[in-house]
Design an enzyme around this catalytic site. Structure first.
Site, PDB file in Angstrom:
ATOM      1  N   ASP A  99      45.764  36.841  38.573  1.00 34.32           N
ATOM      2  CA  ASP A  99      46.532  36.357  39.346  1.00 34.32           C
ATOM      3  C   ASP A  99      46.936  36.355  41.105  1.00 34.32           C
ATOM      4  O   ASP A  99      45.596  35.983  41.439  1.00 34.32           O
ATOM      5  CB  ASP A  99      47.678  37.718  38.214  1.00 34.32           C
ATOM      6  CG  ASP A  99      47.369  38.402  39.104  1.00 34.32           C
ATOM      7  OD1 ASP A  99      46.715  38.886  40.007  1.00 34.32           O
ATOM      8  OD2 ASP A  99      48.674  39.458  39.519  1.00 34.32           O
ATOM      9  N   CYS A 157      42.955  41.064  39.063  1.00 32.75           N
ATOM     10  CA  CYS A 157      44.390  41.786  39.674  1.00 32.75           C
ATOM     11  C   CYS A 157      44.776  42.751  40.758  1.00 32.75           C
ATOM     12  O   CYS A 157      43.931  43.085  41.147  1.00 32.75           O
ATOM     13  CB  CYS A 157      45.313  41.942  37.901  1.00 32.75           C
ATOM     14  SG  CYS A 157      44.774  43.325  37.623  1.00 32.75           S
ATOM     15  N   THR A 208      45.258  45.583  40.328  1.00 30.56           N
ATOM     16  CA  THR A 208      44.743  47.298  40.216  1.00 30.56           C
ATOM     17  C   THR A 208      43.789  46.600  39.412  1.00 30.56           C
ATOM     18  O   THR A 208      42.635  47.978  39.079  1.00 30.56           O
ATOM     19  CB  THR A 208      45.747  48.277  39.541  1.00 30.56           C
ATOM     20  OG1 THR A 208      45.851  47.702  38.392  1.00 30.56           O
ATOM     21  CG2 THR A 208      46.929  48.359  40.358  1.00 30.56           C
ATOM     22  N   HIS A 257      25.376  51.744  29.721  1.00 32.28           N
ATOM     23  CA  HIS A 257      24.972  52.058  28.904  1.00 32.28           C
ATOM     24  C   HIS A 257      26.970  51.414  27.814  1.00 32.28           C
ATOM     25  O   HIS A 257      26.746  51.922  27.164  1.00 32.28           O
ATOM     26  CB  HIS A 257      26.494  53.540  29.453  1.00 32.28           C
ATOM     27  CG  HIS A 257      25.201  54.241  29.598  1.00 32.28           C
ATOM     28  ND1 HIS A 257      25.894  56.020  30.106  1.00 32.28           N
ATOM     29  CD2 HIS A 257      24.259  54.065  30.113  1.00 32.28           C
ATOM     30  CE1 HIS A 257      24.266  56.457  30.516  1.00 32.28           C
ATOM     31  NE2 HIS A 257      23.643  55.729  30.887  1.00 32.28           N
ATOM     32  N   HIS A 306      22.294  54.153  23.373  1.00 33.81           N
ATOM     33  CA  HIS A 306      23.921  53.000  23.772  1.00 33.81           C
ATOM     34  C   HIS A 306      23.852  51.775  21.971  1.00 33.81           C
ATOM     35  O   HIS A 306      25.013  51.542  22.413  1.00 33.81           O
ATOM     36  CB  HIS A 306      23.719  52.841  24.752  1.00 33.81           C
ATOM     37  CG  HIS A 306      23.078  53.854  25.571  1.00 33.81           C
ATOM     38  ND1 HIS A 306      23.857  54.611  25.976  1.00 33.81           N
ATOM     39  CD2 HIS A 306      22.310  53.788  26.915  1.00 33.81           C
ATOM     40  CE1 HIS A 306      23.408  55.286  26.804  1.00 33.81           C
ATOM     41  NE2 HIS A 306      22.478  55.086  26.981  1.00 33.81           N
TER      42      HIS A 306
HETATM   43  C1  RB5 Z   1      50.697  42.026  40.471  1.00 33.38           C
HETATM   44  O1  RB5 Z   1      52.540  42.481  41.158  1.00 33.38           O
HETATM   45  C2  RB5 Z   1      50.209  43.436  39.942  1.00 33.38           C
HETATM   46  O2  RB5 Z   1      50.907  44.272  38.472  1.00 33.38           O
HETATM   47  C3  RB5 Z   1      49.345  42.961  38.597  1.00 33.38           C
HETATM   48  O3  RB5 Z   1      49.023  42.100  39.108  1.00 33.38           O
HETATM   49  C4  RB5 Z   1      48.539  43.931  38.093  1.00 33.38           C
HETATM   50  O4  RB5 Z   1      48.564  45.122  39.203  1.00 33.38           O
HETATM   51  C5  RB5 Z   1      48.319  44.455  36.793  1.00 33.38           C
HETATM   52  O5  RB5 Z   1      47.485  45.178  36.052  1.00 33.38           O
END
Ligand code: RB5
Length: 146
Positions: free
Chosen positions: A8, A65, A67, A98, A133
């Site tokens: 994203d 993204c 996180t 694994h 595994h």
């Molecule tokens: C976007 O602001 C953020 O929410 C997205 O990139 C992501 O971290 C969601 O898991």
């Protein structure tokens, strides 16, 4: 071998850096988007990548993204997809050895480019260990009755 990338807006810049490394390492690279920094919904790209991965052994995915969490959640809804959110060399190596992870998830707001490149390098080069595994990974796909 092919790597399919998706991100994203929050993962866009890191994705571009990572795609260059994959190309340098000789992997065929596909980018399903997002193709610019405009706000975008991460599940759209997680599903686009995951639908190209499930059950195909010579294709891997990379999703970025903010996180990496939302990408992993969405990608893991697909049969045959084993998406791993990695933060360092150790988690990247274990995800391959694994868990036979076939999709790597990263956080563009969490992991800097240096560490992310190290993670991707390991994700692309580390083999699945197999052995004990295999049955564990096979159990991932089995539906829970409880
Ligand atoms: C976007 O602001 C953020 O929410 C997205 O990139 C992501 O971290 C969601 O898991």
């Amino acid at each position: 071998m092919r790597v399919v990338f998706g991100s994203d807006h929050a993962g866009y810049e890191l994705k571009r850096v990572l795609m260059e490394l994959a190309k340098e390492r000789g992997w065929e690279v596909e980018d399903v988007g997002v193709h610019g920094g405009a706000t975008a919904d991460y599940p759209d790209f997680a599903h686009a990548v995951a639908s190209r991965i499930g059950g195909v052994s010579d294709v891997r995915g990379v999703l970025v993204c903010g996180t990496g969490i939302g990408m992993a959640m969405a990608a893991n809804r697909h049969t045959g997809v084993r998406a791993a959110l990695c933060h360092d060399a150790f988690t990247a190596e274990m995800a391959r050895r694994h868990n036979d992870a076939n999709v790597l998830c990263l956080g563009g707001r969490v992991t800097g480019p240096g560490v992310a490149l190290q993670i991707l390098d390991l994700f692309l080069s580390t083999p699945f260990e197999g052995g004990r595994h295999y049955p564990r990974v096979a159990k991932i796909e089995r539906e829970s009755s409880s």
